[in-house]
Design an enzyme around this catalytic site. Structure first.
Site, PDB file in Angstrom:
ATOM      1  N   LYS A  44      -3.727  12.205   0.376  1.00 30.54           N
ATOM      2  CA  LYS A  44      -2.402  11.949  -0.201  1.00 30.54           C
ATOM      3  C   LYS A  44      -1.309  12.144   0.834  1.00 30.54           C
ATOM      4  CE  LYS A  44      -3.044  12.557  -5.142  1.00 30.54           C
ATOM      5  NZ  LYS A  44      -2.614  13.268  -6.353  1.00 30.54           N
ATOM      6  N   HIS A  45      -1.472  11.491   1.954  1.00 28.68           N
ATOM      7  CA  HIS A  45      -0.428  11.530   2.976  1.00 28.68           C
ATOM      8  C   HIS A  45      -0.623  10.351   3.940  1.00 28.68           C
ATOM      9  CE1 HIS A  45      -3.700  14.228   4.631  1.00 28.68           C
ATOM     10  NE2 HIS A  45      -3.622  13.298   5.554  1.00 28.68           N
ATOM     11  N   ARG A  46       0.400  10.135   4.723  1.00 26.56           N
ATOM     12  CA  ARG A  46       0.288   9.254   5.885  1.00 26.56           C
ATOM     13  C   ARG A  46       0.850  10.012   7.069  1.00 26.56           C
ATOM     14  NH1 ARG A  46       5.435   6.002   6.347  1.00 26.56           N
ATOM     15  NH2 ARG A  46       6.714   6.597   4.552  1.00 26.56           N
TER      16      ARG A  46
END
Lengths: 123, 123
Positions: A44-46
């Site tokens: 759940k990230h970039r």
């Protein structure tokens, strides 16, 4: 966009050998692997900079990915040690559906830096 | 002499995460992992240049090692994803006693070069 590549695998009577050499567009500065995981959604990230390659060395898991605002969500099943998902900095990704025996390894282009993480999803 | 190091492992309610970052005295140029192996003995060589780190990410295996003529044979059991064996170029090593589920990963300091292998054992 995230995309799959196939890792060179030599199979003979003695078993299998998968090789990673000169195939990534980055030097490998960090490796991590997760195992014994529960049903939590991971990721759940970039990133600002980090490029990654993800391989489910044992078992299987699903990686979902969105590469930009308004773009469709991609879904990838990683279920073999020769299947490698290339993840670019702009790829907002999350992992779930881990099999009980799953070992997910990630090879990263940068050292860990909390400032390199972007946790806000695309819309 | 080959020696074991312990890899940083974070364990919480969601599972385990083992990290390799800034701990090897070399850059990682090549990664390979073997799996589905039979009872064959693997390895049986040393190198001119290549330094290696070996981790049994799943299952277990034994690594035997001799670092020079007349030196005793060392034996190491690799049986946890956080146990890492550092292998120097002069370490003539071989692997056996693989468990059926074993996945042995090796991180190497050099690209593959058949001229870097020395197959003659020490006496």
């Amino acid at each position: 966009m995230a995309h799959l590549i196939s890792l060179l695998t030599n199979t003979d009577a003695r078993g299998n050998l998968t090789v990673i050499e000169k195939i990534f567009p980055f030097d490998i500065k960090r490796i991590f692997y997760i195992y014994g995981v529960d049903s939590s959604v991971r990721g759940k990230h970039r990133h600002h900079l980090t490029r990654q390659a993800a391989i489910c060395i044992k078992g299987s898991c699903r990686v979902s990915n969105q590469s930009g605002k308004g773009l469709p969500v991609q879904e990838f099943i990683l279920d073999h040690p020769s299947v490698c998902l290339m993840i670019e900095p702009e790829d907002f990704h999350w992992m779930d559906q881990f099999s009980p025996d799953a070992i997910l390894m990630v090879l990263a282009s940068e050292y860990y830096d909390p400032k390199d993480y972007i946790f806000e999803p695309y819309e």
